[in-house]
Design an enzyme around this catalytic site. Structure first.
Site, PDB file in Angstrom:
ATOM      1  N   ARG A 126       0.792  -1.158  -0.013  1.00 37.64           N
ATOM      2  CA  ARG A 126       0.103   0.059   0.139  1.00 37.64           C
ATOM      3  C   ARG A 126       0.883   1.328   0.014  1.00 37.64           C
ATOM      4  NH1 ARG A 126      -2.914  -3.194   3.732  1.00 37.64           N
ATOM      5  NH2 ARG A 126      -4.695  -4.018   2.668  1.00 37.64           N
ATOM      6  N   LYS A 148       2.726  11.216 -11.526  1.00 35.77           N
ATOM      7  CA  LYS A 148       1.962  10.328 -12.398  1.00 35.77           C
ATOM      8  C   LYS A 148       2.840   9.097 -12.735  1.00 35.77           C
ATOM      9  CE  LYS A 148      -0.780  13.431 -14.995  1.00 35.77           C
ATOM     10  NZ  LYS A 148      -1.142  13.859 -16.481  1.00 35.77           N
ATOM     11  N   GLU A 190       9.922  18.820 -25.016  1.00 38.33           N
ATOM     12  CA  GLU A 190       9.375  18.950 -23.931  1.00 38.33           C
ATOM     13  C   GLU A 190       9.797  20.515 -22.971  1.00 38.33           C
ATOM     14  OE1 GLU A 190       6.301  17.255 -22.831  1.00 38.33           O
ATOM     15  OE2 GLU A 190       6.613  15.367 -23.997  1.00 38.33           O
ATOM     16  N   LYS A 232       7.206  22.912 -14.170  1.00 38.90           N
ATOM     17  CA  LYS A 232       6.523  21.907 -13.776  1.00 38.90           C
ATOM     18  C   LYS A 232       6.073  21.731 -12.459  1.00 38.90           C
ATOM     19  CE  LYS A 232       5.030  17.176 -14.651  1.00 38.90           C
ATOM     20  NZ  LYS A 232       5.281  16.120 -15.452  1.00 38.90           N
ATOM     21  N   GLU A 242      -4.618  17.288 -11.889  1.00 36.93           N
ATOM     22  CA  GLU A 242      -4.974  17.524 -13.021  1.00 36.93           C
ATOM     23  C   GLU A 242      -6.666  17.979 -12.907  1.00 36.93           C
ATOM     24  OE1 GLU A 242      -2.869  15.847 -16.328  1.00 36.93           O
ATOM     25  OE2 GLU A 242      -4.410  16.092 -17.637  1.00 36.93           O
ATOM     26  N   ARG A 246      -3.116  21.905 -14.501  1.00 34.47           N
ATOM     27  CA  ARG A 246      -1.971  21.059 -15.140  1.00 34.47           C
ATOM     28  C   ARG A 246      -2.184  20.358 -16.418  1.00 34.47           C
ATOM     29  NH1 ARG A 246       0.528  16.014 -11.490  1.00 34.47           N
ATOM     30  NH2 ARG A 246       1.684  15.282 -13.200  1.00 34.47           N
ATOM     31  N   ASN A 250      -0.115  19.571 -21.208  1.00 33.62           N
ATOM     32  CA  ASN A 250      -0.477  18.873 -22.494  1.00 33.62           C
ATOM     33  C   ASN A 250      -0.430  19.344 -24.007  1.00 33.62           C
ATOM     34  OD1 ASN A 250      -0.927  16.272 -20.936  1.00 33.62           O
ATOM     35  ND2 ASN A 250      -3.214  17.083 -20.237  1.00 33.62           N
ATOM     36  N   HIS A 253      -0.086  17.711 -27.301  1.00 33.32           N
ATOM     37  CA  HIS A 253      -0.267  16.176 -26.874  1.00 33.32           C
ATOM     38  C   HIS A 253      -1.168  15.845 -27.472  1.00 33.32           C
ATOM     39  CE1 HIS A 253       3.272  17.232 -24.085  1.00 33.32           C
ATOM     40  NE2 HIS A 253       3.425  15.776 -23.608  1.00 33.32           N
ATOM     41  N   HIS A 257      -0.371  12.612 -29.414  1.00 35.59           N
ATOM     42  CA  HIS A 257      -0.893  11.078 -29.173  1.00 35.59           C
ATOM     43  C   HIS A 257      -1.671  10.738 -30.308  1.00 35.59           C
ATOM     44  CE1 HIS A 257      -0.955  12.275 -24.538  1.00 35.59           C
ATOM     45  NE2 HIS A 257      -0.090  11.967 -24.850  1.00 35.59           N
ATOM     46  N   HIS A 270       7.773   9.812 -28.470  1.00 34.47           N
ATOM     47  CA  HIS A 270       6.779  10.708 -28.043  1.00 34.47           C
ATOM     48  C   HIS A 270       7.258  12.127 -28.132  1.00 34.47           C
ATOM     49  CE1 HIS A 270       3.896  12.019 -25.342  1.00 34.47           C
ATOM     50  NE2 HIS A 270       4.775  12.720 -24.210  1.00 34.47           N
TER      51      HIS A 270
HETATM   52  N1  LIG Z   1       4.861   9.998 -15.716  1.00 34.66           N
HETATM   53  C1  LIG Z   1       4.824  11.123 -16.316  1.00 34.66           C
HETATM   54  O1  LIG Z   1       4.182  12.086 -16.043  1.00 34.66           O
HETATM   55  C2  LIG Z   1       5.064  10.957 -17.918  1.00 34.66           C
HETATM   56  C3  LIG Z   1       5.349  12.029 -18.629  1.00 34.66           C
HETATM   57  C4  LIG Z   1       5.963  11.864 -19.844  1.00 34.66           C
HETATM   58  C5  LIG Z   1       6.164  10.616 -20.319  1.00 34.66           C
HETATM   59  N2  LIG Z   1       5.973   9.692 -19.436  1.00 34.66           N
HETATM   60  C6  LIG Z   1       6.423   8.186 -19.924  1.00 34.66           C
HETATM   61  O2  LIG Z   1       7.785   8.057 -20.235  1.00 34.66           O
HETATM   62  C7  LIG Z   1       8.140   7.100 -21.153  1.00 34.66           C
HETATM   63  C8  LIG Z   1       9.157   7.421 -21.947  1.00 34.66           C
HETATM   64  O3  LIG Z   1      10.298   7.821 -21.182  1.00 34.66           O
HETATM   65  P1  LIG Z   1      11.697   8.059 -22.012  1.00 34.66           P
HETATM   66  O4  LIG Z   1      11.373   9.071 -23.097  1.00 34.66           O
HETATM   67  O5  LIG Z   1      12.689   8.455 -20.807  1.00 34.66           O
HETATM   68  O6  LIG Z   1      11.904   6.621 -22.665  1.00 34.66           O
HETATM   69  P2  LIG Z   1      12.564   5.136 -21.976  1.00 34.66           P
HETATM   70  O7  LIG Z   1      12.582   5.128 -20.346  1.00 34.66           O
HETATM   71  O8  LIG Z   1      12.283   4.183 -22.844  1.00 34.66           O
HETATM   72  O9  LIG Z   1      14.239   5.587 -22.385  1.00 34.66           O
HETATM   73  C9  LIG Z   1      14.563   5.857 -23.756  1.00 34.66           C
HETATM   74  C10 LIG Z   1      16.123   4.846 -24.010  1.00 34.66           C
HETATM   75  O10 LIG Z   1      17.081   5.324 -23.191  1.00 34.66           O
HETATM   76  C11 LIG Z   1      17.825   4.538 -22.517  1.00 34.66           C
HETATM   77  N3  LIG Z   1      18.505   5.306 -21.595  1.00 34.66           N
HETATM   78  C12 LIG Z   1      17.900   5.913 -20.564  1.00 34.66           C
HETATM   79  N4  LIG Z   1      18.873   6.735 -19.792  1.00 34.66           N
HETATM   80  C13 LIG Z   1      20.121   6.444 -20.655  1.00 34.66           C
HETATM   81  C14 LIG Z   1      21.190   6.966 -20.506  1.00 34.66           C
HETATM   82  N5  LIG Z   1      21.710   8.237 -19.582  1.00 34.66           N
HETATM   83  N6  LIG Z   1      22.284   6.670 -21.431  1.00 34.66           N
HETATM   84  C15 LIG Z   1      21.723   5.740 -22.234  1.00 34.66           C
HETATM   85  N7  LIG Z   1      20.619   5.413 -22.571  1.00 34.66           N
HETATM   86  C16 LIG Z   1      19.799   5.632 -21.784  1.00 34.66           C
HETATM   87  C17 LIG Z   1      16.628   3.591 -21.965  1.00 34.66           C
HETATM   88  O11 LIG Z   1      17.311   2.345 -21.675  1.00 34.66           O
HETATM   89  C18 LIG Z   1      15.706   3.271 -23.279  1.00 34.66           C
HETATM   90  O12 LIG Z   1      16.348   2.556 -24.316  1.00 34.66           O
HETATM   91  C19 LIG Z   1       6.647   6.768 -21.675  1.00 34.66           C
HETATM   92  O13 LIG Z   1       6.315   5.500 -21.281  1.00 34.66           O
HETATM   93  C20 LIG Z   1       5.639   7.817 -21.389  1.00 34.66           C
HETATM   94  O14 LIG Z   1       4.335   7.220 -20.963  1.00 34.66           O
HETATM   95  C21 LIG Z   1       5.518   9.489 -18.170  1.00 34.66           C
END
Ligand SMILES: NC(=O)c1ccc[n+]([C@@H]2O[C@H](COP(=O)([O-])OP(=O)(O)OC[C@H]3O[C@@H](n4cnc5c(N)ncnc54)[C@H](O)[C@@H]3O)[C@@H](O)[C@H]2O)c1
Length: 369
Positions: A126, A148, A190, A232, A242, A246, A250, A253, A257, A270
């Protein structure tokens, strides 16, 4: 070193505020920082094989030096593994390791690792303390801040999740050195978004330093991370769940999306889809008379300077509108958009489908198509 506070919760009894710390070389000091926050005993480092091979050794050393006893759990690398099935395997390991309610979970990785580890932290026993150590630019400026967490469902992205705030976010900009160029640029989309929605001076800073930033910069990238996180933090502090403000995060976005969905989540990252989406949202703003055309051109030019895509050739406007209509954030059939009035100021509006389609003509005119 720079510390940014995310202010959350009413009064001392429910104070869930936390610090985002940004500093070069911070990976080696995480253990000490956690000890200073009162953590001791066992903890879990969740990472993936790619990031783990590069950085988990240093983080583990630091955790041990801070008096913690870490266990590592790796999840596979890739968005396709951001699932309940993988989360369930993590629960199995935590139970086998007899982790307790006070045992922190430390997420070391990009947004995928952060979202999954955060969801595990929100739900295991929990809720256990959660620390974010984001290693992509996107995770540093966006996904690690704001609480999130979640995983994907076969019927849609991020459909299963929880709001669960970390106790701290530790950002080491030096880890970006190993990040693939495309990933870095996706994060820059972003960063630009924050300038558009909140801060004209920051947008100008990005314009002046676009070449340094696209080449991953020196101190410019650190400034960009800090300013993005403070914007942020400010937005999330005012509207954690949100229910209003908040949603301005987006910007770009809704289109983004839909572009991702229509291209099967493979053609665009993305951030790249958001880049195209921001230009589309700016064109819609122009076509509704909310902002002059030069606002859209300024946004587009900066994205181009950073090496980001600003069009999605081959995507049909009708398909785009229909896909947006199915988005989970669309209410009662009306499509809501974050639209720009001027750089640094946005509004939320519901727009009829015909008006959206009309704005595509403006886009093709600008691209000479
Ligand atoms: N929680 C939120 O508010 C929020 C906001 C935006 C996006 N997201 C989520 O984030 C995800 C995308 O995240 P991302 O773009 O970081 O992608 P990711 O986590 O897939 O990372 C991208 C790639 O880079 C590699 N990597 C990470 N750090 C590295 C480093 N320092 N050196 C070399 N390689 C490295 C990873 O292993 C992966 O292969 C999606 O699932 C999306 O839904 C969440």
């Amino acid at each position: 070193m720079r510390t940014i506070k995310v202010e959350l919760g009413e009064g001392a009894r429910e104070d869930r505020s936390y610090d985002i710390v940004v500093d070069r070389g911070l990976l080696d000091r995480i253990g000490g920082a956690m000890r200073d926050m009162g953590f001791s005993g066992r903890c879990t480092l969740i990472t993936n094989p790619t990031v783990g091979a590069l950085y988990s050794g240093r983080v583990l050393e630091s955790l041990k030096a801070g008096g913690l006893q870490p266990v590592v759990i790796e999840v596979p690398d890739g968005e396709e593994y951001k699932t309940l099935a993988e989360v369930s395997k993590v629960y199995d390991r935590l139970i086998e390791e007899r982790m307790e309610r006070g045992s922190a979970i430390v997420a070391l990785g990009g947004g995928v690792v952060g979202d999954m580890a955060g969801f595990v932290a929100a739900t295991f026993l929990r809720g256990v303390p959660f620390i974010q150590v984001p290693t992509t630019l996107l995770a540093q400026v966006d996904s690690s801040v704001g609480g999130k967490t979640g995983v994907n469902h076969p019927l849609g992205k991020n459909l299963i999740g929880a709001f669960y705030q970390p106790r701290a976010v530790f950002i080491d900009p030096d880890v970006l050195e190993t990040l693939e160029e495309r990933e870095l640029k996706a994060g820059l989309a972003e960063v630009i978004k924050y300038g558009v929605i909140w801060d004209e001076a920051f947008f100008s800073f990005l314009e002046e330093n676009s070449k340094a930033l696209a080449g991953r910069g020196g101190d410019e990238i650190v400034t960009a991370i800090e300013r993005s996180c403070s914007i942020k933090a400010e937005v999330v502090s005012r509207d954690e769940r949100e229910s209003g403000l908040r949603c301005i995060l987006n910007f770009g976005h809704t289109f983004g999306h839909a572009i991702e969905a229509l291209t099967g989540y493979t053609r665009f990252k993305h951030g790249e889809a958001v880049s195209v989406g921001m230009v589309m949202a700016a064109a819609l703003s122009v076509s509704l008379g909310l902002t002059p055309e030069r606002t859209m051109l300024r946004i587009r030019d900066l994205l181009v300077d950073m090496g980001l895509p600003v069009e999605a050739p081959g995507i049909d406007g009708q398909d785009l509108v229909e896909t947006m209509r199915l988005d989970k954030k669309v209410r009662a059939g009306a499509i809501r958009f974050v639209l720009v009035e001027e750089i640094g100021s946005v509004v939320v509006r519901e727009v009829e489908e015909e008006r959206i389609k009309a704005s595509f003509a403006l886009l093709s005119a600008c691209s000479g198509g």
